[in-house]
Design a protein around this motif. Structure first.
Motif, PDB file in Angstrom:
ATOM      1  N   ALA A  43       0.816  -1.222   0.000  1.00 58.23           N
ATOM      2  CA  ALA A  43       0.000   0.000   0.000  1.00 58.23           C
ATOM      3  C   ALA A  43       0.849   1.270   0.000  1.00 58.23           C
ATOM      4  CB  ALA A  43      -0.918  -0.012   1.217  1.00 58.23           C
ATOM      5  N   GLY A  44       2.170   1.099   0.064  1.00 54.47           N
ATOM      6  CA  GLY A  44       3.057   2.260   0.097  1.00 54.47           C
ATOM      7  C   GLY A  44       3.008   3.007   1.420  1.00 54.47           C
ATOM      8  N   LYS A  45       2.708   2.284   2.508  1.00 54.73           N
ATOM      9  CA  LYS A  45       2.548   2.913   3.825  1.00 54.73           C
ATOM     10  C   LYS A  45       3.518   2.402   4.879  1.00 54.73           C
ATOM     11  CE  LYS A  45      -2.331   3.869   3.098  1.00 54.73           C
ATOM     12  NZ  LYS A  45      -3.684   3.665   3.574  1.00 54.73           N
ATOM     13  N   TRP A  46       4.466   1.560   4.515  1.00 58.53           N
ATOM     14  CA  TRP A  46       5.402   1.049   5.513  1.00 58.53           C
ATOM     15  C   TRP A  46       6.367   2.155   5.921  1.00 58.53           C
ATOM     16  CZ3 TRP A  46      10.673   0.366   6.127  1.00 58.53           C
ATOM     17  CH2 TRP A  46      11.047  -0.444   7.208  1.00 58.53           C
ATOM     18  N   LEU A  47       6.581   2.312   7.226  1.00 53.77           N
ATOM     19  CA  LEU A  47       7.507   3.311   7.754  1.00 53.77           C
ATOM     20  C   LEU A  47       8.566   2.632   8.607  1.00 53.77           C
ATOM     21  CD1 LEU A  47       4.958   6.051   8.898  1.00 53.77           C
ATOM     22  CD2 LEU A  47       6.497   6.184   6.932  1.00 53.77           C
ATOM     23  N   CYS A  48       9.788   3.111   8.518  1.00 48.91           N
ATOM     24  CA  CYS A  48      10.867   2.603   9.367  1.00 48.91           C
ATOM     25  C   CYS A  48      10.639   3.081  10.800  1.00 48.91           C
ATOM     26  CB  CYS A  48      12.223   3.090   8.849  1.00 48.91           C
ATOM     27  SG  CYS A  48      12.474   4.872   8.973  1.00 48.91           S
ATOM     28  N   VAL A  49      11.399   2.552  11.729  1.00 52.05           N
ATOM     29  CA  VAL A  49      11.264   2.927  13.144  1.00 52.05           C
ATOM     30  C   VAL A  49      11.444   4.425  13.341  1.00 52.05           C
ATOM     31  CG1 VAL A  49      12.301   2.663  15.432  1.00 52.05           C
ATOM     32  CG2 VAL A  49      11.953   0.664  13.984  1.00 52.05           C
ATOM     33  N   ARG A  50      12.396   5.007  12.621  1.00 53.29           N
ATOM     34  CA  ARG A  50      12.664   6.445  12.748  1.00 53.29           C
ATOM     35  C   ARG A  50      11.403   7.271  12.463  1.00 53.29           C
ATOM     36  NH1 ARG A  50      17.474   8.715  12.648  1.00 53.29           N
ATOM     37  NH2 ARG A  50      18.441   6.891  11.731  1.00 53.29           N
ATOM     38  N   HIS A  51      10.549   6.795  11.557  1.00 49.19           N
ATOM     39  CA  HIS A  51       9.361   7.551  11.185  1.00 49.19           C
ATOM     40  C   HIS A  51       8.077   6.997  11.790  1.00 49.19           C
ATOM     41  CE1 HIS A  51      12.326   8.760   8.071  1.00 49.19           C
ATOM     42  NE2 HIS A  51      11.920   9.925   8.557  1.00 49.19           N
ATOM     43  N   THR A  52       8.124   5.813  12.386  1.00 48.22           N
ATOM     44  CA  THR A  52       6.968   5.261  13.080  1.00 48.22           C
ATOM     45  C   THR A  52       6.899   5.827  14.496  1.00 48.22           C
ATOM     46  OG1 THR A  52       7.166   3.198  11.858  1.00 48.22           O
ATOM     47  CG2 THR A  52       5.857   3.126  13.859  1.00 48.22           C
ATOM     48  N   SER A  53       8.045   5.885  15.163  1.00 40.96           N
ATOM     49  CA  SER A  53       8.121   6.360  16.552  1.00 40.96           C
ATOM     50  C   SER A  53       9.257   7.362  16.694  1.00 40.96           C
ATOM     51  CB  SER A  53       8.358   5.173  17.489  1.00 40.96           C
ATOM     52  OG  SER A  53       7.382   4.181  17.304  1.00 40.96           O
ATOM     53  N   PRO A  54       9.152   8.534  16.070  1.00 40.23           N
ATOM     54  CA  PRO A  54      10.276   9.473  16.077  1.00 40.23           C
ATOM     55  C   PRO A  54      10.680   9.962  17.465  1.00 40.23           C
ATOM     56  CG  PRO A  54       8.324  10.484  15.107  1.00 40.23           C
ATOM     57  CD  PRO A  54       8.014   9.039  15.320  1.00 40.23           C
ATOM     58  N   ALA A  55       9.758  10.056  18.396  1.00 36.39           N
ATOM     59  CA  ALA A  55      10.088  10.535  19.745  1.00 36.39           C
ATOM     60  C   ALA A  55      10.959   9.541  20.510  1.00 36.39           C
ATOM     61  CB  ALA A  55       8.817  10.832  20.533  1.00 36.39           C
ATOM     62  N   GLU A  56      10.985   8.277  20.058  1.00 41.00           N
ATOM     63  CA  GLU A  56      11.778   7.253  20.734  1.00 41.00           C
ATOM     64  C   GLU A  56      13.177   7.098  20.146  1.00 41.00           C
ATOM     65  OE1 GLU A  56       9.561   3.610  20.742  1.00 41.00           O
ATOM     66  OE2 GLU A  56       7.861   4.502  21.768  1.00 41.00           O
ATOM     67  N   VAL A  57      13.450   7.767  19.033  1.00 42.32           N
ATOM     68  CA  VAL A  57      14.751   7.653  18.379  1.00 42.32           C
ATOM     69  C   VAL A  57      15.690   8.705  18.963  1.00 42.32           C
ATOM     70  CG1 VAL A  57      15.998   7.775  16.183  1.00 42.32           C
ATOM     71  CG2 VAL A  57      13.717   6.747  16.276  1.00 42.32           C
ATOM     72  N   LEU A  58      16.774   8.242  19.573  1.00 43.90           N
ATOM     73  CA  LEU A  58      17.742   9.164  20.152  1.00 43.90           C
ATOM     74  C   LEU A  58      18.471   9.922  19.050  1.00 43.90           C
ATOM     75  CD1 LEU A  58      19.190   6.865  22.935  1.00 43.90           C
ATOM     76  CD2 LEU A  58      17.720   8.848  23.267  1.00 43.90           C
ATOM     77  N   ALA A  59      18.707  11.221  19.294  1.00 48.74           N
ATOM     78  CA  ALA A  59      19.402  12.075  18.342  1.00 48.74           C
ATOM     79  C   ALA A  59      20.001  13.244  19.114  1.00 48.74           C
ATOM     80  CB  ALA A  59      18.420  12.584  17.277  1.00 48.74           C
ATOM     81  N   GLU A  60      20.845  14.017  18.457  1.00 47.54           N
ATOM     82  CA  GLU A  60      21.440  15.176  19.124  1.00 47.54           C
ATOM     83  C   GLU A  60      20.366  16.117  19.658  1.00 47.54           C
ATOM     84  OE1 GLU A  60      24.929  17.199  17.639  1.00 47.54           O
ATOM     85  OE2 GLU A  60      25.327  15.491  16.321  1.00 47.54           O
ATOM     86  N   ASN A  61      19.282  16.267  18.919  1.00 48.64           N
ATOM     87  CA  ASN A  61      18.209  17.149  19.389  1.00 48.64           C
ATOM     88  C   ASN A  61      17.159  16.416  20.221  1.00 48.64           C
ATOM     89  OD1 ASN A  61      17.023  15.689  17.348  1.00 48.64           O
ATOM     90  ND2 ASN A  61      16.138  17.443  16.296  1.00 48.64           N
ATOM     91  N   ASN A  62      17.360  15.128  20.469  1.00 44.65           N
ATOM     92  CA  ASN A  62      16.484  14.325  21.326  1.00 44.65           C
ATOM     93  C   ASN A  62      17.367  13.343  22.107  1.00 44.65           C
ATOM     94  OD1 ASN A  62      14.055  13.317  22.401  1.00 44.65           O
ATOM     95  ND2 ASN A  62      13.980  11.698  20.882  1.00 44.65           N
ATOM     96  N   PRO A  63      18.193  13.877  23.059  1.00 49.96           N
ATOM     97  CA  PRO A  63      19.197  13.034  23.706  1.00 49.96           C
ATOM     98  C   PRO A  63      18.670  12.113  24.811  1.00 49.96           C
ATOM     99  CG  PRO A  63      19.335  15.254  24.556  1.00 49.96           C
ATOM    100  CD  PRO A  63      18.310  15.273  23.445  1.00 49.96           C
ATOM    101  N   THR A  64      17.413  12.273  25.219  1.00 51.11           N
ATOM    102  CA  THR A  64      16.882  11.457  26.313  1.00 51.11           C
ATOM    103  C   THR A  64      15.477  10.969  25.977  1.00 51.11           C
ATOM    104  OG1 THR A  64      18.114  12.801  27.896  1.00 51.11           O
ATOM    105  CG2 THR A  64      16.379  11.434  28.791  1.00 51.11           C
ATOM    106  N   THR A  65      15.221   9.701  26.239  1.00 54.16           N
ATOM    107  CA  THR A  65      13.871   9.165  26.121  1.00 54.16           C
ATOM    108  C   THR A  65      13.559   8.397  27.392  1.00 54.16           C
ATOM    109  OG1 THR A  65      14.540   7.076  25.101  1.00 54.16           O
ATOM    110  CG2 THR A  65      14.032   8.898  23.605  1.00 54.16           C
ATOM    111  N   SER A  66      12.298   8.360  27.758  1.00 59.07           N
ATOM    112  CA  SER A  66      11.865   7.611  28.936  1.00 59.07           C
ATOM    113  C   SER A  66      10.609   6.828  28.607  1.00 59.07           C
ATOM    114  CB  SER A  66      11.570   8.552  30.108  1.00 59.07           C
ATOM    115  OG  SER A  66      12.756   9.071  30.624  1.00 59.07           O
ATOM    116  N   HIS A  67      10.469   5.716  29.278  1.00 62.85           N
ATOM    117  CA  HIS A  67       9.327   4.826  29.113  1.00 62.85           C
ATOM    118  C   HIS A  67       8.905   4.421  30.518  1.00 62.85           C
ATOM    119  CE1 HIS A  67       6.924   1.944  26.826  1.00 62.85           C
ATOM    120  NE2 HIS A  67       7.267   1.028  27.699  1.00 62.85           N
ATOM    121  N   VAL A  68       7.638   4.579  30.846  1.00 60.61           N
ATOM    122  CA  VAL A  68       7.170   4.271  32.199  1.00 60.61           C
ATOM    123  C   VAL A  68       6.255   3.053  32.167  1.00 60.61           C
ATOM    124  CG1 VAL A  68       5.925   5.128  34.222  1.00 60.61           C
ATOM    125  CG2 VAL A  68       7.333   6.700  32.875  1.00 60.61           C
TER     126      VAL A  68
END
Length: 129
Positions: A43-68
């Motif tokens: 269907a042309g709708k598959w997304l990689c992890v980076r684009h499925t859950s961007p808030a969970e992907v660590l990056a210089e502008n997102n150096p911390t993630t938490s899961h409760v």
């Protein structure tokens, strides 16, 4: 008798400009037809992890993630489940790099916060926190 080879689907992220790929293997043609990843790719709708859950992907502008996770008492014992989700069940044992926790060891209502934090090397002239 020859071994069955199955079916492999190569998925390419459908986010504009992204070239991330992943491979999914299905043992039977039925699994291939019913497979979520294969259907999303068709269907042309598959997304990689980076684009499925961007808030969970660590990056210089997102150096911390938490899961409760919250310890809940259910009919069959105590379980960890994601805070804010009322799904049935959960897991009686959770683990990851550096931790392991049995739900039965803690009272209901206990919150387990799992945090990942990037510590980038200092930039020249900037103090390291």
């Amino acid at each position: 008798m020859s071994a069955r080879r199955g079916y492999t689907v190569r998925c390419v992220c459908s986010f504009p400009g992204c070239k991330e790929t992943s491979f999914y293997h299905y043992d039977t043609q039925r699994e291939l037809c019913e497979g979520t990843a294969a259907a999303q790719q068709r269907a042309g709708k598959w997304l990689c992890v980076r684009h499925t859950s961007p808030a969970e992907v660590l990056a210089e502008n997102n150096p911390t993630t938490s899961h409760v996770l919250v310890n809940v008492e259910l009919e069959h014992g105590r379980f960890w489940r994601q805070e804010g989700h009322e799904q049935v069940g959960g897991s009686g044992f959770v683990f990851g790099n550096g931790y392991k926790a049995y739900a039965k060891d803690f009272p209901p209502g206990t919150r387990l916060t799992i945090t990942a934090k990037l510590e980038l090397p200092s930039q020249q002239g900037e103090p390291h926190e």
